[in-house]
Scaffold this motif. Structure first.
Motif, PDB file in Angstrom:
ATOM      1  N   LYS A   4       0.823  -1.202   0.000  1.00  0.00           N
ATOM      2  CA  LYS A   4       0.000   0.000   0.000  1.00  0.00           C
ATOM      3  C   LYS A   4       0.858   1.254   0.000  1.00  0.00           C
ATOM      4  O   LYS A   4       0.561   2.228  -0.693  1.00  0.00           O
ATOM      5  CB  LYS A   4      -0.929   0.004   1.214  1.00  0.00           C
ATOM      6  N   ILE A   5       1.937   1.228   0.779  1.00  0.00           N
ATOM      7  CA  ILE A   5       2.835   2.380   0.843  1.00  0.00           C
ATOM      8  C   ILE A   5       3.510   2.597  -0.505  1.00  0.00           C
ATOM      9  O   ILE A   5       3.596   3.729  -0.993  1.00  0.00           O
ATOM     10  CB  ILE A   5       3.877   2.211   1.967  1.00  0.00           C
ATOM     11  N   MET A   6       3.931   1.552  -1.155  1.00  0.00           N
ATOM     12  CA  MET A   6       4.594   1.669  -2.461  1.00  0.00           C
ATOM     13  C   MET A   6       3.615   2.159  -3.530  1.00  0.00           C
ATOM     14  O   MET A   6       3.969   3.002  -4.350  1.00  0.00           O
ATOM     15  CB  MET A   6       5.205   0.331  -2.876  1.00  0.00           C
ATOM     16  N   SER A   7       2.394   1.640  -3.510  1.00  0.00           N
ATOM     17  CA  SER A   7       1.421   2.099  -4.507  1.00  0.00           C
ATOM     18  C   SER A   7       1.063   3.563  -4.261  1.00  0.00           C
ATOM     19  O   SER A   7       0.894   4.339  -5.208  1.00  0.00           O
ATOM     20  CB  SER A   7       0.179   1.218  -4.491  1.00  0.00           C
ATOM     21  N   PHE A   8       0.933   3.971  -3.010  1.00  0.00           N
ATOM     22  CA  PHE A   8       0.685   5.373  -2.696  1.00  0.00           C
ATOM     23  C   PHE A   8       1.840   6.245  -3.175  1.00  0.00           C
ATOM     24  O   PHE A   8       1.631   7.328  -3.740  1.00  0.00           O
ATOM     25  CB  PHE A   8       0.469   5.544  -1.188  1.00  0.00           C
ATOM     26  N   PHE A   9       3.071   5.780  -2.965  1.00  0.00           N
ATOM     27  CA  PHE A   9       4.249   6.511  -3.401  1.00  0.00           C
ATOM     28  C   PHE A   9       4.273   6.649  -4.918  1.00  0.00           C
ATOM     29  O   PHE A   9       4.547   7.723  -5.458  1.00  0.00           O
ATOM     30  CB  PHE A   9       5.518   5.811  -2.898  1.00  0.00           C
ATOM     31  N   VAL A  10       3.961   5.590  -5.629  1.00  0.00           N
ATOM     32  CA  VAL A  10       3.965   5.626  -7.095  1.00  0.00           C
ATOM     33  C   VAL A  10       2.893   6.581  -7.610  1.00  0.00           C
ATOM     34  O   VAL A  10       3.131   7.380  -8.523  1.00  0.00           O
ATOM     35  CB  VAL A  10       3.779   4.203  -7.665  1.00  0.00           C
TER      36      VAL A  10
END
Length: 84
Positions: A4-10
């Motif tokens: 979730k953190i990576m998708s939010f960052f992307v």
């Protein structure tokens, strides 16, 4: 959680990069380039012409209605005087 953190960052980075490229100095036109007196003049002229035609037609129809009522009244009075 890391996913979730990576998708939010992307998504955040993509938004930042897209917004910067979309709103670069040379790509956003100024509103004054499109709206000016010379561009609004033909529109205003055509609207006023249409309004003039509509008002003229309305008064013409009103005039014919009044003339018809007066004419029928005059003819009716002639018949009523001739019958008496």
């Amino acid at each position: 959680m890391l996913k979730k953190i990576m998708s939010f960052f992307v998504i955040t980075m993509a938004t930042i990069f897209l917004s910067e490229s979309a709103f670069a100095a040379g790509t956003v036109p100024q509103i004054t380039d499109y709206i000016s007196a010379s561009t609004l003049e033909p529109i205003a002229t055509s609207i006023l012409t249409v309004l003039g035609v509509v008002v003229t037609a309305a008064f013409t129809i009103l005039g014919f209605g009044v003339a018809a009522r007066v004419g029928f009244g005059v003819i009716k009075s002639f018949f009523s005087k001739a019958a008496s």
